[in-house]
Structure formats: structure tokens, C-alpha cells
Design a protein around this motif. Structure first.
Motif, short mmCIF file in Angstrom:
data_model
loop_
_atom_site.label_atom_id
_atom_site.label_comp_id
_atom_site.label_asym_id
_atom_site.label_seq_id
_atom_site.Cartn_x
_atom_site.Cartn_y
_atom_site.Cartn_z
N ILE A 42 21.15 61.25 -12.73
CA ILE A 42 22.43 61.62 -12.96
C ILE A 42 22.58 62.48 -13.98
O ILE A 42 23.23 63.79 -13.91
N LYS A 43 22.01 62.30 -15.12
CA LYS A 43 21.97 63.42 -16.18
C LYS A 43 21.49 64.62 -15.68
O LYS A 43 21.85 65.69 -15.93
N PHE A 45 21.15 65.59 -12.54
CA PHE A 45 21.97 66.36 -11.59
C PHE A 45 22.94 67.09 -12.33
O PHE A 45 23.24 68.27 -11.71
N ARG A 46 23.66 66.45 -13.19
CA ARG A 46 24.65 67.08 -13.95
C ARG A 46 24.24 68.39 -14.55
O ARG A 46 25.01 69.42 -14.52
N GLU A 47 23.19 68.37 -15.40
CA GLU A 47 22.63 69.68 -16.02
C GLU A 47 22.45 70.66 -15.04
O GLU A 47 22.67 71.71 -15.24
N THR A 48 21.65 70.25 -13.77
CA THR A 48 21.35 71.30 -12.84
C THR A 48 22.80 71.92 -12.18
O THR A 48 23.00 73.02 -12.09
N MET A 49 23.67 71.07 -11.95
CA MET A 49 25.01 71.37 -11.48
C MET A 49 25.61 72.43 -12.41
O MET A 49 26.35 73.43 -12.16
N ARG A 50 25.98 71.75 -13.73
CA ARG A 50 26.36 72.61 -14.64
C ARG A 50 25.88 74.14 -14.81
O ARG A 50 26.52 75.22 -14.86
#
Length: 83
Positions: A42-43, A45-50
């Protein structure tokens, strides 16, 4: 590409543990591993999405940039914009 390969490995192991949990259950160590892997996935994924959102520029059908101001501010702080 390295990030997606890492994410694939994490997801593969998470799925292995999920299948094992359904069939026979997990040991305490495996349960902790599953939770750690989920948090890491999840961490990442969020970094990539951001990052993807921060790099994005949006244009309307007439070719005018309509990128939200909040995103523009982040881009300016990171030196991605000159305006």
C-alpha cells in the motif's frame, strides 16, 4: 520498472499467504509477514500514485491547461514548472 517488479513480488507473496490462509490457516509469523507485506504494498502504491498525479498536466478539449492549482503548486515546489 524496478518498482513494478517489486510490487509484483509483494503481491505474489501476499496472494500465496491468502491462499494458504483459506486452505489451512497461517502461523503467527506468517500473519505478521502478511500484514507487513500489505503495508509495504500500500505504501509503494500510494507513493507511485502521488508521483503520477504530481507529474500530470491536464488539458481541456480546446488545448487549454486546466491542471488544478494544488497540483501546479506541488509541481512548482519540485521545479517541474516555470509559471
Amino acid at each position: 520498472m524496478a518498482e513494478s517488479e517489486e510490487q509484483e513480488k509483494l503481491l505474489k507473496r501476499i496472494n500465496e499467504l491468502a491462499h494458504k490462509n483459506k486452505k489451512e490457516g497461517l502461523t503467527e509469523a506468517e500473519t505478521r509477514e502478511r500484514e507487513r507485506l500489505r503495508r509495504e504494498y500500500i505504501k509503494n502504491f500510494r507513493e507511485t500514485m502521488r508521483s503520477n498525479i504530481e507529474m500530470m498536466r491536464i488539458y481541456d478539449k480546446d488545448g487549454n491547461e486546466v491542471t488544478p492549482e494544488k497540483v501546479r503548486e506541488v509541481q512548482r515546489k519540485k521545479g517541474l514548472r516555470d509559471d
